[in-house]
Design an enzyme around this catalytic site. Structure first.
Site, PDB file in Angstrom:
ATOM      1  N   ASP A  13       0.820  -1.222   0.000  1.00 13.53           N
ATOM      2  CA  ASP A  13       0.000   0.000   0.000  1.00 13.53           C
ATOM      3  C   ASP A  13       0.848   1.263   0.000  1.00 13.53           C
ATOM      4  OD1 ASP A  13      -2.174  -1.753   0.373  1.00 13.53           O
ATOM      5  OD2 ASP A  13      -1.988  -1.586   2.551  1.00 13.53           O
ATOM      6  N   LYS A  16       2.289   2.161  -5.098  1.00 14.99           N
ATOM      7  CA  LYS A  16       2.951   1.644  -6.313  1.00 14.99           C
ATOM      8  C   LYS A  16       2.075   1.841  -7.547  1.00 14.99           C
ATOM      9  CE  LYS A  16       3.111  -2.355  -4.329  1.00 14.99           C
ATOM     10  NZ  LYS A  16       2.628  -1.976  -2.991  1.00 14.99           N
ATOM     11  N   HIS A  41      -4.284  -1.801  -6.077  1.00 18.41           N
ATOM     12  CA  HIS A  41      -3.536  -0.591  -6.383  1.00 18.41           C
ATOM     13  C   HIS A  41      -4.538   0.493  -6.732  1.00 18.41           C
ATOM     14  CE1 HIS A  41       0.237  -3.026  -7.753  1.00 18.41           C
ATOM     15  NE2 HIS A  41      -0.040  -3.168  -6.475  1.00 18.41           N
ATOM     16  N   THR A 304      -8.646  -3.463  -1.407  1.00 15.86           N
ATOM     17  CA  THR A 304      -9.419  -4.662  -1.740  1.00 15.86           C
ATOM     18  C   THR A 304     -10.448  -4.957  -0.667  1.00 15.86           C
ATOM     19  OG1 THR A 304      -7.547  -5.607  -2.894  1.00 15.86           O
ATOM     20  CG2 THR A 304      -9.253  -7.149  -2.232  1.00 15.86           C
ATOM     21  N   THR A 305     -10.018  -4.877   0.583  1.00 18.96           N
ATOM     22  CA  THR A 305     -10.873  -5.363   1.669  1.00 18.96           C
ATOM     23  C   THR A 305     -11.596  -4.245   2.407  1.00 18.96           C
ATOM     24  OG1 THR A 305      -8.979  -5.180   3.112  1.00 18.96           O
ATOM     25  CG2 THR A 305      -9.349  -7.333   2.107  1.00 18.96           C
ATOM     26  N   GLY A 418      -0.137  13.964  -3.549  1.00 21.69           N
ATOM     27  CA  GLY A 418      -1.582  13.780  -3.649  1.00 21.69           C
ATOM     28  C   GLY A 418      -1.857  12.532  -4.464  1.00 21.69           C
TER      29      GLY A 418
HETATM   30  P1  GDP Z   1      -0.366   0.270  -3.798  1.00 20.19           P
HETATM   31  O1  GDP Z   1      -0.999  -1.052  -3.570  1.00 20.19           O
HETATM   32  O2  GDP Z   1       1.067   0.325  -3.408  1.00 20.19           O
HETATM   33  O3  GDP Z   1      -0.609   0.813  -5.174  1.00 20.19           O
HETATM   34  O4  GDP Z   1      -1.081   1.303  -2.793  1.00 20.19           O
HETATM   35  P2  GDP Z   1      -2.649   1.488  -2.510  1.00 20.19           P
HETATM   36  O5  GDP Z   1      -3.314   1.987  -3.708  1.00 20.19           O
HETATM   37  O6  GDP Z   1      -3.190   0.263  -1.850  1.00 20.19           O
HETATM   38  O7  GDP Z   1      -2.577   2.600  -1.379  1.00 20.19           O
HETATM   39  C1  GDP Z   1      -2.015   3.837  -1.588  1.00 20.19           C
HETATM   40  C2  GDP Z   1      -3.025   4.887  -1.147  1.00 20.19           C
HETATM   41  O8  GDP Z   1      -2.408   6.150  -1.141  1.00 20.19           O
HETATM   42  C3  GDP Z   1      -4.187   5.005  -2.111  1.00 20.19           C
HETATM   43  O9  GDP Z   1      -5.311   5.405  -1.385  1.00 20.19           O
HETATM   44  C4  GDP Z   1      -3.726   6.123  -3.065  1.00 20.19           C
HETATM   45  O10 GDP Z   1      -4.790   6.783  -3.722  1.00 20.19           O
HETATM   46  C5  GDP Z   1      -3.057   7.010  -2.095  1.00 20.19           C
HETATM   47  N1  GDP Z   1      -1.976   7.859  -2.587  1.00 20.19           N
HETATM   48  C6  GDP Z   1      -0.939   7.547  -3.410  1.00 20.19           C
HETATM   49  N2  GDP Z   1      -0.076   8.573  -3.462  1.00 20.19           N
HETATM   50  C7  GDP Z   1      -0.575   9.528  -2.658  1.00 20.19           C
HETATM   51  C8  GDP Z   1      -0.116  10.818  -2.250  1.00 20.19           C
HETATM   52  O11 GDP Z   1       0.947  11.273  -2.607  1.00 20.19           O
HETATM   53  N3  GDP Z   1      -0.912  11.525  -1.372  1.00 20.19           N
HETATM   54  C9  GDP Z   1      -2.082  11.046  -0.902  1.00 20.19           C
HETATM   55  N4  GDP Z   1      -2.786  11.798  -0.062  1.00 20.19           N
HETATM   56  N5  GDP Z   1      -2.548   9.819  -1.258  1.00 20.19           N
HETATM   57  C10 GDP Z   1      -1.788   9.096  -2.095  1.00 20.19           C
END
Ligand code: GDP
Length: 427
Positions: A13, A16, A41, A304-305, A418
């Site tokens: 999380d 990526k 993701h 996912t969950t 963001g």
């Molecule tokens: P992944 O599995 O590594 O792709 O990560 P996830 O998508 O599960 O979780 C990353 C969370 O951080 C998600 O809710 C994204 O929308 C959010 N996100 C990613 N980059 C940023 C950021 O720079 N700032 C903020 N506020 N949210 C972010």
């Protein structure tokens, strides 16, 4: 000839998906090489907000070939549903190739995962119950079913293979879990019904990737979860069942090991973790509630969950170790904007283990007893979401990034401020 890996430095999380979506246009192929639809993701771009579970994050980029490699736990139902949802939301039908060597997550994998977690009760591993551990166990037992078997070899052969796999499962189901046995023919019918729909996507992706790389084009491999969930190098047994490391991409995708020459370890500006296991900087009470509410794109909840994620301060011990085992050549630091509410930002600089401070990430048995040694850095107390250049960041935010870079010993090249695609700055 080059392969770039986008992998997690921590517990998963890390963001990526956003980083891969951002980079995808620079690559001919984007590849998933391990894991299954047990993690998501999150991607927010011009088409809307998506939680991709199985599809590579290059599916939004026209001209990209999206590969699901042999190392992936392929769940056909999830794939079809995700693909259809994407197209229904107006995304042009992506070019997707699924390895004929990839194996299939069958309904009984999911059932056994659920039954086992229930049997374990409070000793459970916090599995998402998507069947991933039983799936990889069957791969090791050599009784998994490959996608190639759906399109070649004939239905008689497939039925025999399933009957062979199911025989032992039925003993387990009935004797250990007191559940009904599986009918192997029903299982085979279910699979064969899916074959026509999957057929156009099934290919020899190993040759495709090797030829792409040999012709001088670039490939991006996208990891699922993070270094600390790796079964060999992570916090065993609170790990996933396939390797989450960049090095494993050579196997799970099928690319030459020496072609992986850029490894982007993604880490958040704080820590978050879904599932069980030691998490040294974990917060409780109001501090926890506040960071969880403000983190990610809509609070820190699993893609996912929707399980609430555990949250904590940035952990240099865990992240340095995660970057080391990933072989990180650079860091993408995400969620920096989230920390804008703090006047002082605690960071973990060491662990107190058995009365001694260490900055080495220990094995789980010692990690379980570790307490964080915290240091406070000045906060910036303003929004960063609109900033697009490193030099425009408030000095405290710049110093926070530089402090992390120094503590980890790997350059921070990408900073995300963001969840949106364009909310990024480069150094
Ligand atoms: P992944 O599995 O590594 O792709 O990560 P996830 O998508 O599960 O979780 C990353 C969370 O951080 C998600 O809710 C994204 O929308 C959010 N996100 C990613 N980059 C940023 C950021 O720079 N700032 C903020 N506020 N949210 C972010």
């Amino acid at each position: 000839m080059s392969v770039t890996a986008v992998v997690g430095a921590n517990w998963g999380d890390e963001g990526k998906g956003k980083i891969t979506d951002l980079l995808a246009e620079q690559f001919r192929c984007v590849v998933r090489y391990q894991g299954g639809s047990n993690a998501g993701h999150t991607i927010i771009n011009g088409y809307g907000k998506f939680a991709l579970h199985l599809l590579p994050s290059g599916v939004f980029t026209p001209g990209t070939i999206n590969v699901i490699g042999p190392g992936v736990a392929f769940n056909p139902d999830n794939f079809i549903q995700e693909y259809d949802e994407l197209v229904a939301k107006g995304v042009p039908a992506p070019d997707i190739r699924i390895s004929d060597r990839a194996q299939i997550v069958l309904p009984y994998h999911k059932q056994l995962d659920t039954l086992e977690e229930e049997r374990l009760g409070n000793r459970s591993f916090g599995s998402t119950r998507s069947g991933i551990a039983p799936f990889y166990a069957d791969k090791a037992l050599k009784i998994g079913i490959t996608l190639g078997e759906l399109v070649a070899g004939g239905s008689k052969r497939l039925r025999e293979r399933i009957a062979g796999a199911v025989a032992a499962k039925n003993v387990l189901l009935q004797q250990l879990y007191y559940a009904d046995p599986i009918d192997p023919n029903e299982m085979a019918d279910w699979l064969l019904a899916m074959a026509d729909r999957l057929k156009p996507f099934i290919a020899n992706t190993t040759t495709l990737l090797q030829e792409t790389i040999a012709s001088g084009e670039s490939v991006l491999v996208e990891g699922q979860l993070g270094a600390l969930r790796d079964p060999d190098h992570g916090i065993f047994p609170y790990v996933t069942s396939s390797s989450t490391l960049a090095g494993y991409a050579s196997i799970g995708a099928g690319v030459p090991p020496h072609s992986i020459n850029r490894i982007i370890a993604v880490t958040k500006a704080y820590s978050s973790c879904v599932g069980a296991g030691p998490f040294v900087t974990e917060l409780t009470g109001d501090e926890e509630d506040q960071l969880r509410r403000l983190g990610g794109d809509a609070g820190e909840y699993g893609a996912t969950t929707r399980r609430p994620r555990r949250v904590g301060w940035f952990d240099t011990v865990a992240t340095r170790y995660g970057c080391m085992v990933q072989g990180a050549t650079e860091i993408a630091l995400t969620n920096l904007d989230v920390l804008g509410y703090l006047s002082e930002i605690p960071v973990c600089t060491g662990y107190l283990v058995e009365g001694k401070v260490t900055n080495e990430f220990p094995a789980t048995v010692q990690l379980e007893q570790a307490a964080p040694v915290l240091h406070k850095l000045p906060g910036w107390q303003c929004s960063l979401s609109h900033i697009r250049s490193f030099d425009d960041l408030p000095p405290q935010a710049r110093d926070y990034v530089l402090w992390i870079e120094q503590a980890i010993g790997v350059p921070v090249r990408t900073i995300s401020v963001g969840p949106q695609r364009e909310q990024v700055l480069y150094r």
